[in-house]
Design a protein around this motif. Sequence first.
Motif, PDB file in Angstrom:
ATOM      1  N   ARG A  54      58.396   9.914  26.286  1.00  0.00           N
ATOM      2  CA  ARG A  54      59.307  10.101  27.263  1.00  0.00           C
ATOM      3  C   ARG A  54      60.521   9.132  26.900  1.00  0.00           C
ATOM      4  O   ARG A  54      60.410   8.108  26.392  1.00  0.00           O
ATOM      5  N   TYR A  55      61.721   9.565  27.190  1.00  0.00           N
ATOM      6  CA  TYR A  55      63.007   8.644  26.863  1.00  0.00           C
ATOM      7  C   TYR A  55      64.092   8.632  28.105  1.00  0.00           C
ATOM      8  O   TYR A  55      63.830   9.654  29.086  1.00  0.00           O
ATOM      9  N   PHE A  56      65.028   7.985  28.044  1.00  0.00           N
ATOM     10  CA  PHE A  56      66.046   7.645  28.967  1.00  0.00           C
ATOM     11  C   PHE A  56      67.331   7.150  28.490  1.00  0.00           C
ATOM     12  O   PHE A  56      67.297   6.594  27.192  1.00  0.00           O
ATOM     13  N   GLY A  57      68.246   7.543  29.252  1.00  0.00           N
ATOM     14  CA  GLY A  57      69.572   6.745  28.734  1.00  0.00           C
ATOM     15  C   GLY A  57      70.768   7.205  29.564  1.00  0.00           C
ATOM     16  O   GLY A  57      70.217   7.496  30.729  1.00  0.00           O
ATOM     17  N   ARG A  58      72.058   7.083  29.278  1.00  0.00           N
ATOM     18  CA  ARG A  58      73.025   7.295  30.072  1.00  0.00           C
ATOM     19  C   ARG A  58      74.248   7.792  29.257  1.00  0.00           C
ATOM     20  O   ARG A  58      74.469   7.280  28.259  1.00  0.00           O
ATOM     21  N   PHE A  59      75.038   8.957  29.977  1.00  0.00           N
ATOM     22  CA  PHE A  59      76.001   9.305  29.382  1.00  0.00           C
ATOM     23  C   PHE A  59      77.379   8.317  29.793  1.00  0.00           C
ATOM     24  O   PHE A  59      77.300   8.172  30.950  1.00  0.00           O
ATOM     25  N   GLU A  60      78.128   8.254  28.864  1.00  0.00           N
ATOM     26  CA  GLU A  60      79.492   7.710  28.922  1.00  0.00           C
ATOM     27  C   GLU A  60      80.577   8.600  29.007  1.00  0.00           C
ATOM     28  O   GLU A  60      80.483   9.356  28.102  1.00  0.00           O
ATOM     29  N   VAL A  61      81.581   8.363  29.875  1.00  0.00           N
ATOM     30  CA  VAL A  61      82.911   9.067  29.992  1.00  0.00           C
ATOM     31  C   VAL A  61      83.666   8.743  29.103  1.00  0.00           C
ATOM     32  O   VAL A  61      83.976   7.622  28.853  1.00  0.00           O
ATOM     33  N   VAL A  62      84.058   9.764  28.194  1.00  0.00           N
ATOM     34  CA  VAL A  62      84.906   9.300  26.860  1.00  0.00           C
ATOM     35  C   VAL A  62      86.024  10.607  26.779  1.00  0.00           C
ATOM     36  O   VAL A  62      85.901  11.407  27.842  1.00  0.00           O
ATOM     37  N   GLU A  63      87.110  10.490  26.091  1.00  0.00           N
ATOM     38  CA  GLU A  63      88.093  11.383  26.262  1.00  0.00           C
ATOM     39  C   GLU A  63      87.504  12.972  25.975  1.00  0.00           C
ATOM     40  O   GLU A  63      88.138  13.703  26.424  1.00  0.00           O
ATOM     41  N   THR A  64      86.675  13.096  25.188  1.00  0.00           N
ATOM     42  CA  THR A  64      86.169  14.491  24.895  1.00  0.00           C
ATOM     43  C   THR A  64      85.049  14.977  25.961  1.00  0.00           C
ATOM     44  O   THR A  64      84.425  15.887  25.654  1.00  0.00           O
ATOM     45  N   GLY A  65      85.026  14.176  26.932  1.00  0.00           N
ATOM     46  CA  GLY A  65      83.894  14.670  27.775  1.00  0.00           C
ATOM     47  C   GLY A  65      82.980  13.587  28.087  1.00  0.00           C
ATOM     48  O   GLY A  65      82.997  12.370  28.441  1.00  0.00           O
ATOM     49  N   LEU A  66      81.460  13.800  27.586  1.00  0.00           N
ATOM     50  CA  LEU A  66      80.453  12.782  27.912  1.00  0.00           C
ATOM     51  C   LEU A  66      79.919  12.575  26.391  1.00  0.00           C
ATOM     52  O   LEU A  66      79.873  13.231  25.729  1.00  0.00           O
ATOM     53  N   ARG A  67      79.526  11.177  26.269  1.00  0.00           N
ATOM     54  CA  ARG A  67      79.216  10.536  25.132  1.00  0.00           C
ATOM     55  C   ARG A  67      77.574  10.013  25.350  1.00  0.00           C
ATOM     56  O   ARG A  67      77.515   9.336  26.494  1.00  0.00           O
ATOM     57  N   SER A  68      76.670  10.098  24.747  1.00  0.00           N
ATOM     58  CA  SER A  68      75.196   9.392  24.944  1.00  0.00           C
ATOM     59  C   SER A  68      75.442   8.108  24.578  1.00  0.00           C
ATOM     60  O   SER A  68      75.877   7.678  23.462  1.00  0.00           O
ATOM     61  N   GLY A  69      74.958   7.244  25.382  1.00  0.00           N
ATOM     62  CA  GLY A  69      74.793   5.755  25.086  1.00  0.00           C
ATOM     63  C   GLY A  69      73.433   5.569  24.315  1.00  0.00           C
ATOM     64  O   GLY A  69      72.663   6.556  24.079  1.00  0.00           O
ATOM     65  N   PRO A  70      72.882   4.434  24.341  1.00  0.00           N
ATOM     66  CA  PRO A  70      71.716   4.031  23.703  1.00  0.00           C
ATOM     67  C   PRO A  70      70.492   4.651  24.415  1.00  0.00           C
ATOM     68  O   PRO A  70      70.627   4.874  25.637  1.00  0.00           O
ATOM     69  N   ILE A  71      69.629   5.051  23.704  1.00  0.00           N
ATOM     70  CA  ILE A  71      68.246   5.715  24.232  1.00  0.00           C
ATOM     71  C   ILE A  71      66.999   4.724  24.168  1.00  0.00           C
ATOM     72  O   ILE A  71      66.967   4.397  23.041  1.00  0.00           O
ATOM     73  N   GLY A  72      66.330   4.626  25.254  1.00  0.00           N
ATOM     74  CA  GLY A  72      65.265   4.077  25.266  1.00  0.00           C
ATOM     75  C   GLY A  72      64.077   4.904  25.272  1.00  0.00           C
ATOM     76  O   GLY A  72      64.222   5.956  25.887  1.00  0.00           O
ATOM     77  N   ALA A  73      62.857   4.676  24.994  1.00  0.00           N
ATOM     78  CA  ALA A  73      61.767   5.389  24.949  1.00  0.00           C
ATOM     79  C   ALA A  73      60.416   4.581  25.041  1.00  0.00           C
ATOM     80  O   ALA A  73      60.268   3.525  24.618  1.00  0.00           O
ATOM     81  N   THR A  74      59.358   5.334  25.341  1.00  0.00           N
ATOM     82  CA  THR A  74      58.006   4.804  25.161  1.00  0.00           C
ATOM     83  C   THR A  74      57.802   4.792  23.966  1.00  0.00           C
ATOM     84  O   THR A  74      58.508   5.091  22.970  1.00  0.00           O
ATOM     85  N   LEU A  75      56.629   3.957  23.372  1.00  0.00           N
ATOM     86  CA  LEU A  75      56.386   3.616  21.925  1.00  0.00           C
ATOM     87  C   LEU A  75      54.928   4.477  21.676  1.00  0.00           C
ATOM     88  O   LEU A  75      54.145   3.710  20.816  1.00  0.00           O
ATOM     89  N   MET A  76      54.408   5.482  21.955  1.00  0.00           N
ATOM     90  CA  MET A  76      53.487   6.126  21.604  1.00  0.00           C
ATOM     91  C   MET A  76      53.495   6.793  20.200  1.00  0.00           C
ATOM     92  O   MET A  76      54.488   7.241  19.847  1.00  0.00           O
ATOM     93  N   ALA A  77      52.465   6.476  19.416  1.00  0.00           N
ATOM     94  CA  ALA A  77      52.546   7.143  18.090  1.00  0.00           C
ATOM     95  C   ALA A  77      51.893   8.677  18.028  1.00  0.00           C
ATOM     96  O   ALA A  77      51.116   9.080  18.970  1.00  0.00           O
ATOM     97  N   CYS A  78      52.552   9.286  17.180  1.00  0.00           N
ATOM     98  CA  CYS A  78      52.029  11.008  17.306  1.00  0.00           C
ATOM     99  C   CYS A  78      52.293  11.552  15.797  1.00  0.00           C
ATOM    100  O   CYS A  78      53.060  10.622  15.178  1.00  0.00           O
ATOM    101  N   PRO A  79      51.970  12.700  15.421  1.00  0.00           N
ATOM    102  CA  PRO A  79      52.336  13.027  14.175  1.00  0.00           C
ATOM    103  C   PRO A  79      53.708  13.781  13.978  1.00  0.00           C
ATOM    104  O   PRO A  79      54.180  14.034  12.941  1.00  0.00           O
TER     105      PRO A  79
END
Length: 120
Positions: A54-79
Amino acid sequence: MRALRACAALLALAACNEDKPMPPVGAWVLQSDPSITLEVDAEFNFYGQGPCNRYFGRFEVVETGLRSGPIGATLMACPNLDQEFAYFSALEATRSTAVEDGQLVLRSAEGAALVFSPQP
């Protein structure tokens, strides 16, 4: 209910003015891998399910529309961690957003695109 959210997102974007972009509110699935989801709320927060975590983050308002900020996520391992890192990198590279023909398109500065469909 999800279709209603997608319609609300399209209406919100259509009503957007040039001063402040509107978030693409709703639940979306990545066209190239429908197991990857993205949900966006009215306050520019996003969250979803990646290939592993699972992940989460926030869009930031910029001149071109929206930009993704940093992403946080759970830390489960998988293939599929390589696929997940590639998705998170592409999501963090978002520099513009648009809804085109009912699809949410997130583009990097180089033009690479993540294309999402409304979640059924």
